[in-house]
Design a protein around this motif. Structure first.
Motif, PDB file in Angstrom:
ATOM      1  N   CYS A  32      36.771  28.614  32.983  1.00 11.88           N
ATOM      2  CA  CYS A  32      36.224  29.948  32.717  1.00 11.88           C
ATOM      3  C   CYS A  32      36.541  30.914  33.858  1.00 11.88           C
ATOM      4  O   CYS A  32      36.919  32.059  33.628  1.00 11.88           O
ATOM      5  N   GLN A  33      36.391  30.427  35.098  1.00 10.89           N
ATOM      6  CA  GLN A  33      36.690  31.283  36.250  1.00 10.89           C
ATOM      7  C   GLN A  33      38.164  31.667  36.267  1.00 10.89           C
ATOM      8  O   GLN A  33      38.510  32.816  36.495  1.00 10.89           O
ATOM      9  N   ALA A  34      39.031  30.701  35.995  1.00 12.26           N
ATOM     10  CA  ALA A  34      40.469  30.978  35.971  1.00 12.26           C
ATOM     11  C   ALA A  34      40.782  31.989  34.878  1.00 12.26           C
ATOM     12  O   ALA A  34      41.556  32.928  35.079  1.00 12.26           O
ATOM     13  N   PHE A  35      40.147  31.828  33.716  1.00 16.05           N
ATOM     14  CA  PHE A  35      40.389  32.717  32.582  1.00 16.05           C
ATOM     15  C   PHE A  35      39.980  34.140  32.932  1.00 16.05           C
ATOM     16  O   PHE A  35      40.700  35.095  32.657  1.00 16.05           O
ATOM     17  N   GLU A  36      38.810  34.295  33.580  1.00 18.63           N
ATOM     18  CA  GLU A  36      38.332  35.632  33.953  1.00 18.63           C
ATOM     19  C   GLU A  36      39.252  36.280  34.980  1.00 18.63           C
ATOM     20  O   GLU A  36      39.416  37.490  35.003  1.00 18.63           O
ATOM     21  N   THR A  37      39.859  35.458  35.829  1.00 15.46           N
ATOM     22  CA  THR A  37      40.770  35.981  36.857  1.00 15.46           C
ATOM     23  C   THR A  37      42.050  36.502  36.200  1.00 15.46           C
ATOM     24  O   THR A  37      42.585  37.530  36.596  1.00 15.46           O
ATOM     25  N   ILE A  38      42.520  35.777  35.171  1.00 13.59           N
ATOM     26  CA  ILE A  38      43.776  36.139  34.521  1.00 13.59           C
ATOM     27  C   ILE A  38      43.623  37.353  33.621  1.00 13.59           C
ATOM     28  O   ILE A  38      44.460  38.242  33.616  1.00 13.59           O
ATOM     29  N   THR A  39      42.535  37.412  32.835  1.00 14.46           N
ATOM     30  CA  THR A  39      42.375  38.527  31.904  1.00 14.46           C
ATOM     31  C   THR A  39      41.596  39.641  32.579  1.00 14.46           C
ATOM     32  O   THR A  39      40.443  39.455  32.953  1.00 14.46           O
ATOM     33  N   PRO A  40      42.206  40.804  32.731  1.00 13.64           N
ATOM     34  CA  PRO A  40      41.514  41.915  33.389  1.00 13.64           C
ATOM     35  C   PRO A  40      40.395  42.448  32.498  1.00 13.64           C
ATOM     36  O   PRO A  40      40.449  42.298  31.288  1.00 13.64           O
ATOM     37  N   SER A  41      39.402  43.028  33.132  1.00 14.65           N
ATOM     38  CA  SER A  41      38.313  43.619  32.363  1.00 14.65           C
ATOM     39  C   SER A  41      38.855  44.861  31.649  1.00 14.65           C
ATOM     40  O   SER A  41      39.849  45.430  32.090  1.00 14.65           O
ATOM     41  N   PRO A  42      38.183  45.313  30.570  1.00 13.31           N
ATOM     42  CA  PRO A  42      38.720  46.440  29.813  1.00 13.31           C
ATOM     43  C   PRO A  42      38.950  47.684  30.658  1.00 13.31           C
ATOM     44  O   PRO A  42      39.810  48.488  30.340  1.00 13.31           O
ATOM     45  N   GLY A  43      38.169  47.835  31.741  1.00 14.43           N
ATOM     46  CA  GLY A  43      38.334  49.012  32.589  1.00 14.43           C
ATOM     47  C   GLY A  43      39.688  49.075  33.273  1.00 14.43           C
ATOM     48  O   GLY A  43      40.169  50.157  33.601  1.00 14.43           O
ATOM     49  N   THR A  44      40.318  47.930  33.501  1.00  9.92           N
ATOM     50  CA  THR A  44      41.576  47.930  34.257  1.00  9.92           C
ATOM     51  C   THR A  44      42.753  47.445  33.419  1.00  9.92           C
ATOM     52  O   THR A  44      43.738  47.000  33.953  1.00  9.92           O
ATOM     53  N   GLN A  45      42.579  47.496  32.089  1.00  8.82           N
ATOM     54  CA  GLN A  45      43.656  47.025  31.232  1.00  8.82           C
ATOM     55  C   GLN A  45      44.903  47.882  31.431  1.00  8.82           C
ATOM     56  O   GLN A  45      44.833  49.101  31.361  1.00  8.82           O
ATOM     57  N   PRO A  46      46.048  47.237  31.698  1.00  7.09           N
ATOM     58  CA  PRO A  46      47.260  48.031  31.836  1.00  7.09           C
ATOM     59  C   PRO A  46      47.647  48.619  30.485  1.00  7.09           C
ATOM     60  O   PRO A  46      47.451  47.986  29.448  1.00  7.09           O
ATOM     61  N   LEU A  47      48.151  49.842  30.489  1.00  5.93           N
ATOM     62  CA  LEU A  47      48.543  50.486  29.250  1.00  5.93           C
ATOM     63  C   LEU A  47      49.964  50.079  28.881  1.00  5.93           C
ATOM     64  O   LEU A  47      50.798  49.868  29.753  1.00  5.93           O
ATOM     65  N   THR A  48      50.230  50.002  27.602  1.00  2.02           N
ATOM     66  CA  THR A  48      51.594  49.734  27.153  1.00  2.02           C
ATOM     67  C   THR A  48      52.416  50.990  27.423  1.00  2.02           C
ATOM     68  O   THR A  48      51.854  52.091  27.531  1.00  2.02           O
ATOM     69  N   PRO A  49      53.745  50.865  27.526  1.00  2.00           N
ATOM     70  CA  PRO A  49      54.571  52.060  27.749  1.00  2.00           C
ATOM     71  C   PRO A  49      54.321  53.153  26.707  1.00  2.00           C
ATOM     72  O   PRO A  49      54.261  54.330  27.054  1.00  2.00           O
ATOM     73  N   ALA A  50      54.114  52.756  25.453  1.00  2.00           N
ATOM     74  CA  ALA A  50      53.846  53.752  24.402  1.00  2.00           C
ATOM     75  C   ALA A  50      52.527  54.472  24.668  1.00  2.00           C
ATOM     76  O   ALA A  50      52.436  55.699  24.551  1.00  2.00           O
TER      77      ALA A  50
END
Length: 124
Positions: A32-50
């Protein structure tokens, strides 16, 4: 069939079970800790180029202070309502609907324009 630990006295058998459960629990917590580290929270989600191009066009049209991010999925139920996904960026056009209701805002979603619940938007 004989259980692999069937020959053990009961207290030892329960100790084996308990150790196995603790080990699984520890593995699950680590996962669970590893998963939380890999998936960013919605606040910092990178945007797609589009999405990024859309945001840039919204900024140039409306200015950076008018940008909002959708905090949870919105499924438009009435006419002129927009259906948007969590994380999408929109520009505020008017902080009320045609009837003056301030809980529904008119937004530009980088093409479609329509109403969304103000409560599901946060400044970007």
């Amino acid at each position: 069939p004989q259980l692999p630990h069937g020959h053990m006295p009961l207290p030892s058998f329960w100790k084996v079970v308990e150790d196995a459960l603790q080990q699984s629990g520890a593995q699950l917590r680590a996962f669970c800790q590893a998963f939380e580290t890999i998936t960013p929270s919605p606040g910092t989600q990178p945007l797609t180029p589009a999405e990024e191009r859309k945001v840039l066009s919204l900024v140039s049209k409306h200015g950076p202070d008018k940008l909002y991010q959708v905090t949870s999925n919105i499924s438009g139920s009435r006419d002129l309502d927009l259906t948007l996904l969590r994380g999408q960026i929109v520009a505020l056009l008017q902080s009320s609907d045609t009837k003056g209701n301030t809980s529904r805002w008119l937004v530009d979603a980088g093409g479609p324009r329509g109403f969304v619940p103000a409560a599901k938007l946060r400044p970007y």
